[in-house]
Design a protein around this motif. Structure first.
Motif, PDB file in Angstrom:
ATOM      1  N   GLY A   1       0.793  -1.219   0.000  1.00 38.05           N
ATOM      2  CA  GLY A   1       0.000   0.000   0.000  1.00 38.05           C
ATOM      3  C   GLY A   1       0.823   1.265   0.000  1.00 38.05           C
ATOM      4  N   GLY A   2       2.109   1.139   0.162  1.00 37.76           N
ATOM      5  CA  GLY A   2       2.992   2.298   0.199  1.00 37.76           C
ATOM      6  C   GLY A   2       3.388   2.794  -1.179  1.00 37.76           C
ATOM      7  N   SER A   3       4.241   3.820  -1.192  1.00 37.75           N
ATOM      8  CA  SER A   3       4.654   4.455  -2.445  1.00 37.75           C
ATOM      9  C   SER A   3       6.165   4.615  -2.492  1.00 37.75           C
ATOM     10  N   LEU A   4       6.671   4.627  -3.696  1.00 37.88           N
ATOM     11  CA  LEU A   4       8.072   4.942  -3.978  1.00 37.88           C
ATOM     12  C   LEU A   4       8.133   5.726  -5.276  1.00 37.88           C
ATOM     13  N   ARG A   5       9.183   6.524  -5.404  1.00 39.61           N
ATOM     14  CA  ARG A   5       9.420   7.251  -6.646  1.00 39.61           C
ATOM     15  C   ARG A   5      10.825   6.938  -7.127  1.00 39.61           C
ATOM     16  N   LEU A   6      10.914   6.334  -8.299  1.00 42.59           N
ATOM     17  CA  LEU A   6      12.201   6.022  -8.901  1.00 42.59           C
ATOM     18  C   LEU A   6      12.611   7.145  -9.848  1.00 42.59           C
ATOM     19  N   SER A   7      13.913   7.388  -9.905  1.00 37.61           N
ATOM     20  CA  SER A   7      14.467   8.373 -10.835  1.00 37.61           C
ATOM     21  C   SER A   7      15.500   7.708 -11.719  1.00 37.61           C
ATOM     22  N   CYS A   8      15.613   8.204 -12.939  1.00 35.72           N
ATOM     23  CA  CYS A   8      16.597   7.699 -13.894  1.00 35.72           C
ATOM     24  C   CYS A   8      17.174   8.889 -14.632  1.00 35.72           C
ATOM     25  N   ALA A   9      18.451   9.153 -14.411  1.00 33.23           N
ATOM     26  CA  ALA A   9      19.105  10.307 -15.017  1.00 33.23           C
ATOM     27  C   ALA A   9      20.126   9.853 -16.049  1.00 33.23           C
ATOM     28  N   ALA A  10      20.017  10.394 -17.246  1.00 32.78           N
ATOM     29  CA  ALA A  10      21.000  10.125 -18.295  1.00 32.78           C
ATOM     30  C   ALA A  10      22.140  11.117 -18.156  1.00 32.78           C
ATOM     31  N   SER A  11      23.364  10.610 -18.137  1.00 28.55           N
ATOM     32  CA  SER A  11      24.512  11.486 -17.989  1.00 28.55           C
ATOM     33  C   SER A  11      25.562  11.161 -19.031  1.00 28.55           C
TER      34      SER A  11
ATOM     35  N   MET B   1       5.298   5.221  -8.059  1.00 28.99           N
ATOM     36  CA  MET B   1       4.630   3.943  -7.810  1.00 28.99           C
ATOM     37  C   MET B   1       3.795   4.057  -6.541  1.00 28.99           C
ATOM     38  N   ASN B   2       2.494   3.934  -6.712  1.00 30.30           N
ATOM     39  CA  ASN B   2       1.576   4.003  -5.583  1.00 30.30           C
ATOM     40  C   ASN B   2       0.885   2.662  -5.363  1.00 30.30           C
ATOM     41  N   ASP B   3       0.346   2.489  -4.167  1.00 33.49           N
ATOM     42  CA  ASP B   3      -0.368   1.247  -3.825  1.00 33.49           C
ATOM     43  C   ASP B   3       0.476   0.019  -4.191  1.00 33.49           C
ATOM     44  N   LEU B   4       1.714   0.028  -3.770  1.00 37.07           N
ATOM     45  CA  LEU B   4       2.613  -1.074  -4.094  1.00 37.07           C
ATOM     46  C   LEU B   4       2.167  -2.356  -3.410  1.00 37.07           C
ATOM     47  N   GLN B   5       2.338  -3.449  -4.120  1.00 34.54           N
ATOM     48  CA  GLN B   5       1.947  -4.758  -3.626  1.00 34.54           C
ATOM     49  C   GLN B   5       3.143  -5.709  -3.677  1.00 34.54           C
ATOM     50  N   PRO B   6       3.106  -6.802  -2.924  1.00 32.92           N
ATOM     51  CA  PRO B   6       4.238  -7.741  -2.934  1.00 32.92           C
ATOM     52  C   PRO B   6       4.611  -8.227  -4.334  1.00 32.92           C
TER      53      PRO B   6
END
Length: 121
Positions: A15-25, A82-87
């Motif tokens: 039910g939790g959330s995470l935010r992933l980032s991807c940076a091109a360098s 990513m919201n409402d994360l599940q196993p």
């Protein structure tokens, strides 16, 4: 050296959330399409979401309504909210992008090193 650097993974409760980032360098003329894939142990790497240069998005059915892909105005950083994360979302998440090194070069596909997302109580 052109590379994608991912961040934002971790452990979260269902039910939790995470935010992933991807940076091109590196020395990049332009980043075209970008996307996120994930891979769980014993499974093939599969699509999560993609976004074009013009902001057109595409999602796997399993994440529609829960995940949102976006990119910054400069076009070289992509995000996956990513919201409402599940196993079942537990996996290594990989960023991918089609990059041009110069105006005259063809786009080539590159991948990040991956970031672990674990959903568990």
């Amino acid at each position: 050296q052109v590379q994608l650097v991912e961040s934002g993974g971790g452990l979260v409760q269902p039910g939790g959330s995470l935010r992933l980032s991807c940076a091109a360098s590196g020395s990049i003329f332009r980043v075209n399409n970008m996307g996120w894939y994930h891979q769980s142990p014993g499974k093939e790497r599969s699509l999560v979401a993609t976004i074009t240069t013009f902001g057109v998005t595409n999602y796997a059915d399993s994440v529609k309504g829960r995940f949102t892909i976006s990119r910054d105005n400069g076009g070289k950083t992509a995000y996956l909210q990513m919201n409402d994360l599940q196993p079942d979302d537990t996996a290594v998440y990989y960023c991918t992008a089609d990059v041009q090194d110069s105006y005259y070069s063809r786009a080539r596909n590159i991948w990040g090193q991956g970031t672990q997302v674990t959903v568990s109580s």
